[in-house]
Enzyme design. Structure first.
Site, short mmCIF file in Angstrom:
data_model
loop_
_atom_site.label_atom_id
_atom_site.label_comp_id
_atom_site.label_asym_id
_atom_site.label_seq_id
_atom_site.Cartn_x
_atom_site.Cartn_y
_atom_site.Cartn_z
N ARG A 59 0.79 -1.24 0.00
CA ARG A 59 0.00 0.00 0.00
C ARG A 59 0.82 1.29 0.00
O ARG A 59 0.26 2.37 0.21
CB ARG A 59 -0.94 0.03 1.21
CG ARG A 59 -1.78 -1.20 1.43
CD ARG A 59 -2.72 -1.47 0.29
NE ARG A 59 -3.71 -2.48 0.61
CZ ARG A 59 -4.45 -3.12 -0.29
NH1 ARG A 59 -4.29 -2.86 -1.58
NH2 ARG A 59 -5.33 -4.02 0.08
N ASP A 201 -2.74 -6.85 -11.26
CA ASP A 201 -3.40 -7.52 -10.15
C ASP A 201 -4.45 -6.65 -9.49
O ASP A 201 -4.23 -5.47 -9.23
CB ASP A 201 -2.38 -7.97 -9.11
CG ASP A 201 -3.06 -8.70 -7.97
OD1 ASP A 201 -3.87 -9.60 -8.25
OD2 ASP A 201 -2.82 -8.35 -6.80
N HIS A 277 -3.95 -16.55 -7.39
CA HIS A 277 -5.04 -16.96 -6.49
C HIS A 277 -6.17 -17.76 -7.16
O HIS A 277 -7.34 -17.39 -7.11
CB HIS A 277 -5.62 -15.77 -5.74
CG HIS A 277 -5.88 -14.54 -6.58
ND1 HIS A 277 -6.51 -14.55 -7.79
CD2 HIS A 277 -5.57 -13.23 -6.35
CE1 HIS A 277 -6.60 -13.33 -8.27
NE2 HIS A 277 -6.03 -12.51 -7.41
N ASP A 350 -1.44 -13.15 -0.99
CA ASP A 350 -2.26 -12.02 -1.43
C ASP A 350 -2.54 -11.10 -0.25
O ASP A 350 -3.66 -10.63 -0.05
CB ASP A 350 -3.55 -12.50 -2.09
CG ASP A 350 -4.29 -11.39 -2.84
OD1 ASP A 350 -3.73 -10.28 -2.95
OD2 ASP A 350 -5.42 -11.63 -3.30
N HIS A 354 -6.43 -3.65 5.05
CA HIS A 354 -7.44 -2.59 5.00
C HIS A 354 -7.66 -2.08 6.42
O HIS A 354 -7.34 -2.75 7.40
CB HIS A 354 -8.75 -3.10 4.43
CG HIS A 354 -8.69 -3.47 2.98
ND1 HIS A 354 -8.49 -2.55 1.98
CD2 HIS A 354 -8.77 -4.69 2.36
CE1 HIS A 354 -8.46 -3.17 0.81
NE2 HIS A 354 -8.62 -4.46 1.01
#
Length: 505
Positions: A59, A201, A277, A350, A354
């Site tokens: 991020r 992605d 994934h 993955d 958040h």
């Protein structure tokens, strides 16, 4: 110096005394009460090549309230990872174009003054810019489309300068940009954190640019990492659970459609596509057939597709919302079977942090993704090894050897460091100060019998968005070694008690 007595080599079972001569104080991350020097009993431990994750989201830049390079790297080290591949869905997107990123990095650094030209450059030089030493090695990926908008392909002339051409010699000679400049300089950050893949992605590569992206893949030698799923509506898997909750569903066919399309593109072009994934039985069948045909196809799955299905959304809510969504129990079983028969090449987390507020916004509106680095090994071992699908040794291959190779690296061969793969009647010592090229030795020390409970409040990641909080697991990385130096430890004086020695690998 830390000496660990009677530790087992992961693939031969040989017992050795492991000497870690240096503690990397600049990178060291140690949990409370952890041992970083002295002598300890390692009889319940195995020494394995460092874990590697080809699919993480840190991020940074753009969403540093969710994660930063520092917190993401600390989470990786705590999970036993020595290398990760960072996805390019940052803000601005890492597409190679020069752009001002000063506005999204509010940390006191005047990036323009030090000549930072774009997101890739920022990530290449992160440690220098922030005066930190991160406890994990990391490589970078570049977007497949400009701005990840899916309309125009990225241009190799923009990003080939960030490739390690000394290690990626297969890129085309007709590329106009000379990426080999500085390749002999060991201090060149381009070599330290090179581009290793092309990917959009978070979104599948659009059909309008797919052939152009595959052509660039072949020209540069960078594999395409494909988010093999596309849907325009829906929040969770289409099925009984979505109907019960009254939430629009995402059919399993949305994954198979992209997999089938890309397999045909690989058949046509010969480009290497790695499916990210993978989560459905139909997609695994297609990959299995493509591999039997000899096509350059590889794939990964993630711990949550092995351990959970869409029925678990009823318990975990938005903490179990991701993209692709958790599928049916039949698909979950097919995912385990694809691991067992070798269809799946590797396991990736993955890792997608958040904020708590975002995940609390309701199942329909919450963002997709969960964090995974700090509990992935334990979750995978619970499902796959304790479940009888694979051995401990195969789990290391899936979480270490194969991801390293996808990223273009040679994983550490512990047996080779001992100069033989055969067991020896006399216990030997593996002194990391005496091995050839100690700077290349990356290891993870694992207690396969350590019983622990996932407590996300103690994670090093900024994220707490995991459905595995409170899970009881057996097996945990206990120390992480990069370049023969200890960078993470949760080892204690109680590690490797003799009563555990009969249970070690």
């Amino acid at each position: 110096m830390l000496t660990i007595h009677d530790i087992a080599v992961w693939d031969t079972g040989e017992r050795v005394d492991l000497i870690i001569p240096q503690i990397d104080r600049g990178r060291l991350l140690a949990e409370s009460g952890a041992v970083v020097a002295g002598d300890i009993d390692g009889s319940s431990l195995i020494v394995a090549p460092g874990l590697a994750d080809p699919h993480v989201h840190f991020r940074d830049p753009g969403q540093r309230d969710k994660e930063t390079m520092v917190t993401g790297s600390q989470a990786a080290a705590a999970g036993g990872y020595t290398r990760v591949l960072i996805m390019p869905n940052t803000l601005p997107a890492a597409d190679g174009r020069d752009v001002n990123i000063q506005d999204v990095v509010d940390d006191g650094n005047e990036l323009e003054e030090v000549g930072v030209v774009n997101t890739l450059d920022y990530l290449q030089r992160y440690e220098q810019l922030h005066n930190v030493k991160l406890p994990v090695r990391y490589d970078l990926s570049v977007c497949a489309s400009l701005g990840r908008a899916g309309k125009l392909p990225t241009q190799p002339d923009d990003y080939v300068r960030f490739m390690d051409c000394a290690g990626q010699s297969s890129h085309s000679d007709n590329l106009e940009t000379d990426a080999s400049e500085g390749s002999d300089d060991s201090n060149n950050p381009v070599l330290e954190h090179p581009l290793r893949a092309i990917t959009d992605d978070g979104s599948a590569i659009t059909g309008q640019i797919l052939d152009a992206v595959l052509a660039d893949s072949k020209a540069t030698g960078l594999p395409v990492l494909e988010h093999c799923e596309h849907h325009d509506s829906g929040a969770i898997n289409d099925g009984a659970v979505s109907r019960k909750l009254g939430i629009a569903g995402i059919p399993a066919e949305t994954e198979l459609a992209i997999v089938d399309r890309d397999i045909e593109a690989t058949r046509r072009t010969g480009a290497h596509i790695h499916f990210q994934h993978v989560s459905t039985a139909g997609a695994f069948d297609a990959v299995r057939k493509a591999k039997a045909e000899g096509l350059p196809i590889t794939c990964e799955t993630a711990p949550h597709y092995l351990a959970l299905c869409d029925e678990d959304i009823l318990k975990y809510g938005a903490m179990a919302k991701m993209n692709p969504p958790l599928r049916s129990e039949a698909d979950r079983r097919a995912t385990v079977a694809a691991i067992a028969d070798g269809t799946v090449d590797m396991i990736a987390t993955d890792h997608a942090p958040h904020t708590a507020a975002e995940k609390a916004s309701g199942l329909a509106d919450a963002p997709n993704g969960i964090i995974g680095l700090e509990c992935a090994y334990g979750v995978c071992r619970k499902v796959l090894v304790e479940g009888g699908a694979i051995s401990d040794e195969r789990l290391i291959e899936l979480m270490s050897l194969e991801p390293e190779r996808l990223m273009g690296h040679t994983p550490t061969d512990v047996a080779m460091l001992l100069n033989t793969s055969a067991k020896c009647a006399t216990k030997r010592t593996l002194d990391l100060s005496k091995v050839e090229h100690p700077e290349n030795v990356d290891l993870t020390l694992i207690d396969t019998h350590n019983e622990w409970t996932v407590d996300s409040s103690k994670f090093h990641s900024k994220g707490r968005n995991t459905p595995f909080d409170g899970w009881k697991l057996t097996g945990r990385p206990m120390a992480t070694i990069i370049g023969s130096k200890l960078v993470f430890s949760r080892l204690s004086n109680g590690s490797g008690s003799k009563e555990d020695s009969s249970r070690a690998v």
